[in-house]
Write a protein that holds these residues in place. Sequence first.
Motif, PDB file in Angstrom:
ATOM      1  N   LEU B  50      41.370  67.547   0.358  1.00 13.10           N
ATOM      2  CA  LEU B  50      40.143  66.893  -0.098  1.00 13.10           C
ATOM      3  C   LEU B  50      39.617  65.930   0.966  1.00 13.10           C
ATOM      4  O   LEU B  50      38.429  65.644   1.030  1.00 13.10           O
ATOM      5  CB  LEU B  50      40.402  66.115  -1.400  1.00 13.10           C
ATOM      6  N   MET B  78      47.448  69.082 -10.317  1.00 13.03           N
ATOM      7  CA  MET B  78      47.194  67.671 -10.003  1.00 13.03           C
ATOM      8  C   MET B  78      46.745  66.935 -11.262  1.00 13.03           C
ATOM      9  O   MET B  78      45.848  67.386 -11.962  1.00 13.03           O
ATOM     10  CB  MET B  78      46.101  67.605  -8.926  1.00 13.03           C
ATOM     11  N   PHE B  80      44.927  63.668 -12.217  1.00 14.03           N
ATOM     12  CA  PHE B  80      44.134  62.594 -11.608  1.00 14.03           C
ATOM     13  C   PHE B  80      44.279  61.300 -12.393  1.00 14.03           C
ATOM     14  O   PHE B  80      44.535  61.325 -13.604  1.00 14.03           O
ATOM     15  CB  PHE B  80      42.657  62.999 -11.545  1.00 14.03           C
ATOM     16  N   ALA B  84      39.949  63.003 -14.834  1.00 12.21           N
ATOM     17  CA  ALA B  84      38.986  63.902 -14.186  1.00 12.21           C
ATOM     18  C   ALA B  84      38.784  65.179 -14.985  1.00 12.21           C
ATOM     19  O   ALA B  84      38.668  66.269 -14.432  1.00 12.21           O
ATOM     20  CB  ALA B  84      39.397  64.216 -12.739  1.00 12.21           C
ATOM     21  N   LEU B  85      38.744  65.036 -16.313  1.00 10.77           N
ATOM     22  CA  LEU B  85      38.472  66.216 -17.152  1.00 10.77           C
ATOM     23  C   LEU B  85      36.986  66.551 -17.056  1.00 10.77           C
ATOM     24  O   LEU B  85      36.156  65.653 -16.900  1.00 10.77           O
ATOM     25  CB  LEU B  85      38.856  65.916 -18.605  1.00 10.77           C
ATOM     26  N   PHE B  86      36.674  67.844 -17.149  1.00  8.32           N
ATOM     27  CA  PHE B  86      35.267  68.266 -17.081  1.00  8.32           C
ATOM     28  C   PHE B  86      34.633  67.990 -18.433  1.00  8.32           C
ATOM     29  O   PHE B  86      34.964  68.643 -19.420  1.00  8.32           O
ATOM     30  CB  PHE B  86      35.168  69.743 -16.730  1.00  8.32           C
ATOM     31  N   ASP B  87      33.709  67.027 -18.481  1.00 12.38           N
ATOM     32  CA  ASP B  87      33.229  66.627 -19.808  1.00 12.38           C
ATOM     33  C   ASP B  87      32.238  67.606 -20.405  1.00 12.38           C
ATOM     34  O   ASP B  87      31.868  67.482 -21.563  1.00 12.38           O
ATOM     35  CB  ASP B  87      32.698  65.191 -19.844  1.00 12.38           C
ATOM     36  N   SER B  88      31.826  68.613 -19.628  1.00  8.85           N
ATOM     37  CA  SER B  88      30.934  69.631 -20.201  1.00  8.85           C
ATOM     38  C   SER B  88      31.719  70.747 -20.888  1.00  8.85           C
ATOM     39  O   SER B  88      31.124  71.613 -21.521  1.00  8.85           O
ATOM     40  CB  SER B  88      30.051  70.219 -19.101  1.00  8.85           C
ATOM     41  N   LEU B  89      33.045  70.723 -20.757  1.00 10.44           N
ATOM     42  CA  LEU B  89      33.858  71.806 -21.326  1.00 10.44           C
ATOM     43  C   LEU B  89      34.777  71.262 -22.413  1.00 10.44           C
ATOM     44  O   LEU B  89      35.285  70.150 -22.295  1.00 10.44           O
ATOM     45  CB  LEU B  89      34.729  72.444 -20.236  1.00 10.44           C
ATOM     46  N   GLN B  93      39.277  74.666 -22.622  1.00  8.69           N
ATOM     47  CA  GLN B  93      38.752  75.274 -21.386  1.00  8.69           C
ATOM     48  C   GLN B  93      39.093  74.427 -20.171  1.00  8.69           C
ATOM     49  O   GLN B  93      39.214  74.947 -19.054  1.00  8.69           O
ATOM     50  CB  GLN B  93      37.245  75.484 -21.488  1.00  8.69           C
ATOM     51  N   PHE B  97      41.333  76.120 -17.298  1.00  9.30           N
ATOM     52  CA  PHE B  97      40.284  76.348 -16.288  1.00  9.30           C
ATOM     53  C   PHE B  97      40.685  77.394 -15.255  1.00  9.30           C
ATOM     54  O   PHE B  97      39.955  78.325 -14.958  1.00  9.30           O
ATOM     55  CB  PHE B  97      39.940  75.027 -15.595  1.00  9.30           C
ATOM     56  N   ARG B  98      41.880  77.232 -14.714  1.00  6.83           N
ATOM     57  CA  ARG B  98      42.324  78.160 -13.679  1.00  6.83           C
ATOM     58  C   ARG B  98      42.620  79.546 -14.277  1.00  6.83           C
ATOM     59  O   ARG B  98      42.266  80.570 -13.693  1.00  6.83           O
ATOM     60  CB  ARG B  98      43.577  77.602 -12.985  1.00  6.83           C
ATOM     61  N   ARG B 101      39.798  81.971 -14.854  1.00  9.96           N
ATOM     62  CA  ARG B 101      39.275  82.615 -13.652  1.00  9.96           C
ATOM     63  C   ARG B 101      40.361  83.429 -12.961  1.00  9.96           C
ATOM     64  O   ARG B 101      40.386  83.530 -11.740  1.00  9.96           O
ATOM     65  CB  ARG B 101      38.693  81.544 -12.719  1.00  9.96           C
ATOM     66  N   ARG B 145      46.583  70.320 -18.167  1.00 10.64           N
ATOM     67  CA  ARG B 145      45.827  71.099 -17.191  1.00 10.64           C
ATOM     68  C   ARG B 145      46.624  71.259 -15.898  1.00 10.64           C
ATOM     69  O   ARG B 145      46.621  72.330 -15.289  1.00 10.64           O
ATOM     70  CB  ARG B 145      44.475  70.430 -16.904  1.00 10.64           C
ATOM     71  N   ASP B 157      48.745  61.193  -9.927  1.00 10.12           N
ATOM     72  CA  ASP B 157      48.110  60.008  -9.348  1.00 10.12           C
ATOM     73  C   ASP B 157      48.056  58.927 -10.428  1.00 10.12           C
ATOM     74  O   ASP B 157      47.292  59.061 -11.388  1.00 10.12           O
ATOM     75  CB  ASP B 157      46.708  60.369  -8.854  1.00 10.12           C
TER      76      ASP B 157
END
Lengths: 258, 244
Positions: B50, B78, B80, B84-89, B93, B97-98, B101, B145, B157
């Motif tokens: 990163l 990881m 965080f 750092a969760l995706f708040d749109s999902l 999901q 996530f991985r 896909r 996750r 972290d």
Amino acid sequence: MLAPLAALGRGTLAALAGLGHVVLFALSTIQHMLTPPFYAKELAQASLMIGYFSLPVVGLTALFTGGALALQIYSGGARFNAEAVVPTIVAIGMVRELGPVLGGLMVAARVASSIAAEIGTMKVTEQIDALVTLSTHPMKYLTVPRVLAATLTVPVLVAVGDSIGIFGGYLVGTGRLGFNSAAYLTNTMQFLEFWDIASGLVKGAVFGFLIALMGCYYGMNSGRGAQGVGAATKSAVVAASVLILASNYVLTEVFFAA
Amino acid sequence: MIELKDVHKAFGPNKVLAGVDLKVERGTSTVIIGGSGTGKSVSLKCILGLIRPDSGQILLDGTDIIGQPSDFLDRFGMLFQGGALFDSLPVWQNVAFRLLRSPRKAEARDIAIAKLRRVGLKPEVADRYPAELSGGMQKRVGLARAIAADPDIIFFDEPTTGLDPIMAVVINDLIREIVTEIGATTITITHDMSSVRAIADRVAMLHAGRIQWEGPIGDLDTTEDAYIRQFVGGLAEGPIEAIR
């Protein structure tokens, strides 16, 4: 004594560097657009957000603009007995210029801001880093669907806006200015050429690309904290609006100056 | 299996990493401690690609991964600091996530629910959105996750920052159990000494951009190193300046 010159130089260099970054970002977006993986679901969601949900604001803008345009042309045309040109000028003015530009500006206000705020917040809360650690490229997952969706849906919005704008002119023309309904429609169609409409749609596609690109660019480069996201949102709207107006001039020059 | 060799990173005039050397063996749990702003997060972000280090090497199983395509991240999980969760999902999901896909897409939801259960969350949580969860629950979802795709290597972290003491113990125990269970190699960064004692096999202390001390957890209380003494004892007096 050299201080003002140095400041001018620094400003110029910073502006050129910024321009360079935007161009690189645009090229990177196009490159990622052409290489897999593609995120169809994200594209569909972005199209819904950018295209479908912008319909009311674009429609209302076009309706009132078409109406006002009819009034203006009527009163202006009356100075040299040319009131009859109202339908033709409203149609040409809407599809060539006002439909794409005003539609684009309204979408910029609505969409560039929301994209910049969303992606900026994702950056600040480490969600972009999280995407990377989950083997997902942020450009492919966030930028490409939004830019592609805007490029595809803004021309459709422009087409709808054009129709509603002409309808606004028709309402004022027949309701307030005493035009005959059938004659108004005939005059609208008679002098409108294919390229008038197509050029407006091409403008829409370019504006859509620029709007989403600016939203994503400023979001991805957002500073820290609420202040950073706020600044990114503001910059995205300002940059998208200025680029729409500037590119509109260039495109008009290319399409019609001959 | 993970080795940092003389890694340097500066942000403008601020030298954050000034020659970090660290070796993390396969299957061990290493905890990096150190005060705020000593480069703990930057070290992890350098390994994950990163942040690109200015110089040095980062070896994963003997191969330098700096500037390499990020395929190696398939082996990583990881957690965080802020989740750092995706708040749109929705939660499931996020966890899957991985998997969504990958070829394991069809079983993604079931695996997500199993992982949520593993971190002590009920299946009902799966369809909620991250914003509807408390901080402790978000941390657990982040943990689910991180372990969802059964990674070889997991980074944590500040896993207990911002949690109440009881939830902190729960998270520490979960991390310890999961790490033992899946046999992953882990690096945790923290300044919470209870986390260190619960999670660590080995401890490394980062100070002024370098590894100041490194050793097994058993040596932490017996070492004569003045920096460790001050940090572990939580003393204001010592070689580490309290005002930074």
